[in-house]
Design an enzyme around this catalytic site. Structure first.
Site, short mmCIF file in Angstrom:
data_model
loop_
_atom_site.label_atom_id
_atom_site.label_comp_id
_atom_site.label_asym_id
_atom_site.label_seq_id
_atom_site.Cartn_x
_atom_site.Cartn_y
_atom_site.Cartn_z
N ASP A 1 28.01 14.82 -35.18
CA ASP A 1 27.59 15.73 -35.73
C ASP A 1 27.21 16.12 -35.00
O ASP A 1 27.16 16.53 -34.27
CB ASP A 1 26.83 14.51 -35.66
CG ASP A 1 27.01 13.38 -36.70
OD1 ASP A 1 27.87 12.53 -37.42
OD2 ASP A 1 26.17 12.14 -36.69
N LYS B 1 23.89 16.17 -43.81
CA LYS B 1 23.92 14.58 -43.18
C LYS B 1 22.45 16.00 -43.74
O LYS B 1 22.05 17.07 -42.93
CB LYS B 1 23.99 14.85 -41.80
CG LYS B 1 23.02 13.78 -41.15
CD LYS B 1 23.61 13.30 -39.32
CE LYS B 1 22.55 12.91 -38.73
NZ LYS B 1 22.96 12.52 -36.90
N LYS C 1 25.60 11.81 -45.69
CA LYS C 1 25.01 10.78 -44.44
C LYS C 1 23.25 11.45 -44.40
O LYS C 1 22.38 12.76 -44.50
CB LYS C 1 25.29 11.36 -42.87
CG LYS C 1 24.81 10.19 -42.32
CD LYS C 1 25.41 10.27 -40.57
CE LYS C 1 24.20 9.61 -39.40
NZ LYS C 1 25.10 9.68 -37.73
#
Length: 216
Positions: A89, A151, A180
């Site tokens: 991430d 995300k 996400k």
């Protein structure tokens, strides 16, 4: 709906200890979460503890501001790969995004994607700091750079995931990458709302309470 396999069980606290991360890993094994999401200093330890369990390791890169150099992000990602991470991430460079410098943003993400050597890269947009046009542009930049996910949030800024942002991100990326939702998801109802809006993965620190349907 069973959410366990959609959750990155998360501890990104600045003062998290090795014992905290070991407990996170053990909980992820017990509850069959997708991955643990951790800061990069814990990657090697977590990868060793989770080996053979089916639970992956998500290492966070350039966290939480995303304002370090591209070279630093790529180096951190490369080290995470060497340490055994299975996913990454990374935080987008929000200043360059807001300024309209999409070439920088794409190159910044692409450098991490390259360093990840085929592992999924999730790009954290920090939606609470962006308007809808900027969210759409950030999604397009992430897709152009080869990211696997976009995300919503780090959970460390002024706001977390919202249904509006998740729906906008899903509409923008379509089936070109996944979405996400993370930040401020505390209940099963909130988690299900994010999935309904289009989230493929959830980042949660309250994971156990969510899957057990407990109230915080």
């Amino acid at each position: 709906m069973e959410l366990n396999g959609n959750i990155d069980h998360t501890n990104l606290k600045q003062n998290a200890t090795q014992a905290d991360i070991e407990r996170l890993c053990d909980e992820a094994i017990r509850y069959h979460f997708a991955t643990v999401a951790i800061n990069s200093c814990w990657t090697a330890m977590a990868a060793k503890r989770l080996a053979g369990t089916g639970v992956g390791v998500t290492t966070c890169i350039g966290f939480p501001l995303g304002a370090c150099s591209t070279q630093a992000k790529a180096a951190e990602a490369a080290q995470a790969v060497a340490d055994g991470t299975t996913e990454i991430d990374m935080v987008i460079n929000g200043g360059h995004l807001v300024a309209g410098d999409d070439r920088y943003v794409i190159d910044d993400i692409a450098a991490v994607v390259k360093a990840a050597q085929g592992r999924p890269v999730k790009v954290i947009l920090e939606c609470c700091l962006l308007d809808d046009e900027q969210i759409v542009r950030a999604c397009e930049d992430a897709v152009a750079a080869g990211a696997s996910f976009v995300k919503t949030s780090t959970g460390f800024s002024t706001g977390g995931a919202t249904v509006h942002d998740v729906a906008l991100m899903r509409k923008t990326v379509g089936d070109r990458c996944k979405v996400k939702a993370a930040g401020g998801i505390h209940t099963k109802e909130e988690a299900l709302a994010m999935v309904e809006a289009g989230a493929d993965r959830l980042g949660c620190s309250a994971s156990i309470k969510i899957v057990e349907g407990q109230c915080l």
